[in-house]
Design a protein around this motif. Sequence first.
Motif, mmCIF file in Angstrom:
data_model
loop_
_atom_site.group_PDB
_atom_site.id
_atom_site.type_symbol
_atom_site.label_atom_id
_atom_site.label_comp_id
_atom_site.label_asym_id
_atom_site.label_seq_id
_atom_site.Cartn_x
_atom_site.Cartn_y
_atom_site.Cartn_z
ATOM 1 N N THR A 74 14.204 5.675 -2.539
ATOM 2 C CA THR A 74 14.971 4.950 -3.676
ATOM 3 C C THR A 74 14.071 4.834 -4.885
ATOM 4 O O THR A 74 12.988 5.087 -4.997
ATOM 5 C CB THR A 74 14.913 3.382 -3.029
ATOM 6 N N GLU A 75 15.011 4.503 -5.708
ATOM 7 C CA GLU A 75 14.661 4.529 -7.366
ATOM 8 C C GLU A 75 15.189 3.266 -7.257
ATOM 9 O O GLU A 75 15.061 2.821 -8.959
ATOM 10 C CB GLU A 75 15.161 5.699 -8.072
ATOM 11 N N ASN A 76 15.692 2.513 -6.819
ATOM 12 C CA ASN A 76 16.039 1.038 -7.178
ATOM 13 C C ASN A 76 16.007 -0.120 -5.975
ATOM 14 O O ASN A 76 16.992 -0.472 -5.284
ATOM 15 C CB ASN A 76 17.665 1.045 -7.354
ATOM 16 N N GLN A 209 9.394 -2.798 -9.532
ATOM 17 C CA GLN A 209 8.817 -1.477 -9.943
ATOM 18 C C GLN A 209 7.256 -1.507 -9.308
ATOM 19 O O GLN A 209 6.843 -2.760 -9.044
ATOM 20 C CB GLN A 209 8.827 -1.479 -11.580
ATOM 21 N N ARG A 231 4.620 3.904 -5.468
ATOM 22 C CA ARG A 231 5.525 4.660 -4.659
ATOM 23 C C ARG A 231 5.117 5.602 -3.626
ATOM 24 O O ARG A 231 4.043 6.174 -3.869
ATOM 25 C CB ARG A 231 6.383 5.463 -5.837
#
Length: 231
Positions: A74-76, A209, A231
């Motif tokens: 995921t980036e969101n 984030q 991440r």
Amino acid sequence: MTEFVIQPAAQASVAVAGSSARFPIRRVFCVGRNYAAHAREMGNDPDREAPFFFTKPADAVVAAAATVPYPPLTENLHHEIELVVAIGKGGADVTPAQALDLVWGYGVGVDLTRRDLQDTAKKMSRPWDWSKSFDASGPCGPLHPVTSAGHPAEGRIWLKVNGEIRQEGDLNELIWPVADVIAYISQSVTLAPGDLIFTGTPAGVGALQPGDEVTAGVEGIGDIAFRIGKR
């Protein structure tokens, strides 16, 4: 004694406020779009006939403390603050008038969501599982027994990221209050001791984030605080 061909997983559990004992988790039910403002911000109509649900694995619930990992794929990653209900007595086809008798206690939890994966699943008419049911997707604070917390029907629910308010609402804004949610679930499955219910999130969901500091709470139940990992 039952013999297993592999070592069984440890029993998933959540802390209990003021006690060294823990609450064993059997299943996790989550109510979708149970605040009108949140339903609208997601582009949906809150005026519908019945609630809908999705689930998380029991071991997706982790302590809402220290560091919660940023998930892969995921980036969101989105936050969704929720009142959590812990079921202490089983039952099927219970009425709303009977439902609160099943409750052992309440807690503060966050439904973490891989929103980009959810959006893709919606567009392709696929299940949401990959967006909701990943590891550590349900940070939860210690549970407070009904004997000390009562049954909260109103009170501020909120979430901040790095000290800035993101989500804020009141429990009295729930489209389906706790008793109605319990009664509705019990029409489909037999609720059992150890079940948890995440009851829905107010408006203001947004992205997290790595390194973000999350603080959140429900009036009369408690506060939580954790950091989002790398991440």
